[in-house]
Design a protein around this motif. Sequence first.
Motif, PDB file in Angstrom:
ATOM      1  N   UNK A 127     -13.752  94.627  20.405  1.00 49.58           N
ATOM      2  CA  UNK A 127     -14.712  93.165  20.320  1.00 49.58           C
ATOM      3  C   UNK A 127     -15.596  93.460  21.917  1.00 49.58           C
ATOM      4  N   UNK A 128     -17.051  92.611  21.972  1.00 52.64           N
ATOM      5  CA  UNK A 128     -17.858  92.053  23.178  1.00 52.64           C
ATOM      6  C   UNK A 128     -18.882  93.072  23.114  1.00 52.64           C
ATOM      7  N   UNK A 129     -19.476  92.624  23.937  1.00 53.24           N
ATOM      8  CA  UNK A 129     -20.737  93.200  24.363  1.00 53.24           C
ATOM      9  C   UNK A 129     -21.613  92.416  23.194  1.00 53.24           C
ATOM     10  N   UNK A 130     -21.459  91.335  22.567  1.00 57.09           N
ATOM     11  CA  UNK A 130     -21.982  90.315  20.676  1.00 57.09           C
ATOM     12  C   UNK A 130     -21.338  91.028  19.806  1.00 57.09           C
ATOM     13  N   UNK A 131     -20.351  92.012  20.087  1.00 57.63           N
ATOM     14  CA  UNK A 131     -20.470  91.986  18.980  1.00 57.63           C
ATOM     15  C   UNK A 131     -18.875  92.724  18.436  1.00 57.63           C
ATOM     16  N   UNK A 132     -18.584  92.647  17.302  1.00 59.22           N
ATOM     17  CA  UNK A 132     -17.311  93.364  16.861  1.00 59.22           C
ATOM     18  C   UNK A 132     -17.178  94.444  15.824  1.00 59.22           C
ATOM     19  N   UNK A 133     -15.893  94.691  16.527  1.00 58.94           N
ATOM     20  CA  UNK A 133     -15.305  96.431  15.264  1.00 58.94           C
ATOM     21  C   UNK A 133     -14.426  95.945  14.518  1.00 58.94           C
ATOM     22  N   UNK A 134     -14.721  96.085  13.039  1.00 63.55           N
ATOM     23  CA  UNK A 134     -13.429  95.659  12.270  1.00 63.55           C
ATOM     24  C   UNK A 134     -12.652  96.432  11.531  1.00 63.55           C
ATOM     25  N   UNK A 135     -11.536  96.643  10.923  1.00 63.21           N
ATOM     26  CA  UNK A 135     -11.385  97.936   9.933  1.00 63.21           C
ATOM     27  C   UNK A 135     -11.309  96.990   8.644  1.00 63.21           C
ATOM     28  N   UNK A 136     -12.002  96.881   7.701  1.00 59.22           N
ATOM     29  CA  UNK A 136     -11.990  96.647   6.263  1.00 59.22           C
ATOM     30  C   UNK A 136     -11.451  97.558   5.299  1.00 59.22           C
ATOM     31  N   UNK A 137     -10.382  98.075   4.661  1.00 60.19           N
ATOM     32  CA  UNK A 137      -9.660  98.699   3.955  1.00 60.19           C
ATOM     33  C   UNK A 137      -9.882 100.456   4.493  1.00 60.19           C
ATOM     34  N   UNK A 138     -10.611 101.939   4.855  1.00 59.72           N
ATOM     35  CA  UNK A 138     -10.879 102.611   4.786  1.00 59.72           C
ATOM     36  C   UNK A 138     -12.156 102.862   5.883  1.00 59.72           C
ATOM     37  N   UNK A 139     -12.966 100.941   5.907  1.00 60.98           N
ATOM     38  CA  UNK A 139     -14.291 101.664   6.848  1.00 60.98           C
ATOM     39  C   UNK A 139     -13.967 101.293   7.944  1.00 60.98           C
ATOM     40  N   UNK A 140     -14.601 100.996   8.738  1.00 60.38           N
ATOM     41  CA  UNK A 140     -14.853 100.681   9.955  1.00 60.38           C
ATOM     42  C   UNK A 140     -15.972  99.997   9.977  1.00 60.38           C
ATOM     43  N   UNK A 141     -16.687  98.755  10.697  1.00 60.01           N
ATOM     44  CA  UNK A 141     -17.173  98.052  10.047  1.00 60.01           C
ATOM     45  C   UNK A 141     -17.776  97.096  11.752  1.00 60.01           C
ATOM     46  N   UNK A 142     -19.385  97.416  11.986  1.00 56.35           N
ATOM     47  CA  UNK A 142     -19.785  96.940  13.889  1.00 56.35           C
ATOM     48  C   UNK A 142     -21.185  95.952  12.825  1.00 56.35           C
ATOM     49  N   UNK A 143     -20.293  94.582  13.605  1.00 56.34           N
ATOM     50  CA  UNK A 143     -21.433  93.598  13.232  1.00 56.34           C
ATOM     51  C   UNK A 143     -21.373  92.815  15.116  1.00 56.34           C
ATOM     52  N   UNK A 144     -22.958  91.930  14.510  1.00 52.72           N
ATOM     53  CA  UNK A 144     -22.982  90.807  15.794  1.00 52.72           C
ATOM     54  C   UNK A 144     -22.007  89.949  15.815  1.00 52.72           C
ATOM     55  N   UNK A 145     -21.368  89.839  17.211  1.00 49.43           N
ATOM     56  CA  UNK A 145     -20.539  88.761  17.471  1.00 49.43           C
ATOM     57  C   UNK A 145     -20.989  87.402  18.574  1.00 49.43           C
TER      58      UNK A 145
END
Length: 290
Positions: A15-33
Motif C-alpha cells: 500500500x502507499x501513494x494513496x493506493x493499495x495492491x491486493x490479491x483476490x484469488x489469482x488476480x492482483x488488484x490496485x484500488x484507491x486507498x
Amino acid sequence: MLETEGWDDYALIDSGDGRKLERYGPYTVVRPEPQGMWTPRQPAEAWENADATFTGESDEDGAGRWRFPRTLPDTWRMNCDGVSFLGRFTSFRHVGVFPEQITHWRWMIERITSAGRPLRILNLFAYTGVASLLCARAGAEVTHIDASKKAIAWARENQTLSGLDHLPIRWICEDAMRFTGREIRRGNRYDGIILDPPKFGRGPKNETWDLYRDLPRLLSDCVELLEQKPAFIVLTAYSIRSSFLAIHEALAERLGDRGGLIESGELVLRETGGGRALSTSLFSRWTPDG
Ligand SMILES: C[S@@+](CC[C@H](N)C(=O)[O-])C[C@H]1O[C@@H](n2cnc3c(N)ncnc32)[C@H](O)[C@@H]1O
C-alpha cells in the motif's frame, strides 16, 4: 484492533501513494486507498503489472473505472473456510468480499458451533452472503436481508457454488429497517444479528438509509429482536467520519442492562509478511457471556 494478514485467497501485498495492491484469488488488484499516506515497498512493476486497476476518485462514493491490461473472465472463484464465492469487478470498485471480515466470521462460527443447538442468525445489509454461508455451514438457520436484487442473486450463486443449497437460508430482498419492524410485530426472534450498514443506502421501495440518522433505531430493533439467551450482535461501519467509540456507545445504550461484553475498535488488514496495518472499518460487537 482485529487484524488479518490475509487468507488463502486474499492478501494485502502493498500500500502507499494513496493506493493499495491486493490479491483476490489469482488476480492482483490496485484500488484507491486514501489512508495509504506512506511509500509503497514493492517495486513499481508489481503495481504496473496488476491484473486490474481501478482509477477514479479516492472517495468510496466517487466515480471511477476498471482498467484491465488483458482480458479477464467476468467472475472467478475464491474460497474461505469451506465456503466458495465469486469475485466480480463491480462499478462500485468492490469485488464481492470484504476480506477483513474474516476475524468476525471466525468469532461467530465459534459461537455457533459451540451453542449445541441451531442458532437463528439475522444478517442485515448482507451483500454477497459470505457471512450467511459461513454461519449456515456452521449449523445456523440464516435470514439474509439485502435491498439489492443483484446482490441477492450473487449470494445465491455463491450458495450453489459452495454446494450448500440444502442449508436453511432465507434470502429476502427488503429494506433492513422495514424488515426488522415487521419481524418485531410478528414476534420472530434471533440468537445472533450481523449488521454491515453502508453510510447511505436505498431500500427496494426507495426507502432511504442514512447511518447517522437511522442506526440508533435499527440497533433498538435489533436488541428487541434478540432471543432470551442470545449469542451475539456484530456491527461494522465503513467510510464514516466517526470514532469506533460512537458506535460503541450507541450499541451500549441500546443494550441497556443486558450485561455481557462489548468489544469495539477497528478491522485492520496487515500487509503480507507483517508489514503495515491498514484500517478498513469500525466495529462494535457484543456477546452476553464475555
Ligand atoms: C456490504 S454493505 C456495505 C459495506 C461496504 N463496505 C460499503 O460501505 O460499501 C452494503 C450492502 O447493503 C445493502 N443495502 C443498502 N441499503 C440497504 C437498505 N436500506 N436495506 C437493506 N440493504 C441495504 C446494499 O445492497 C449492499 O449489498
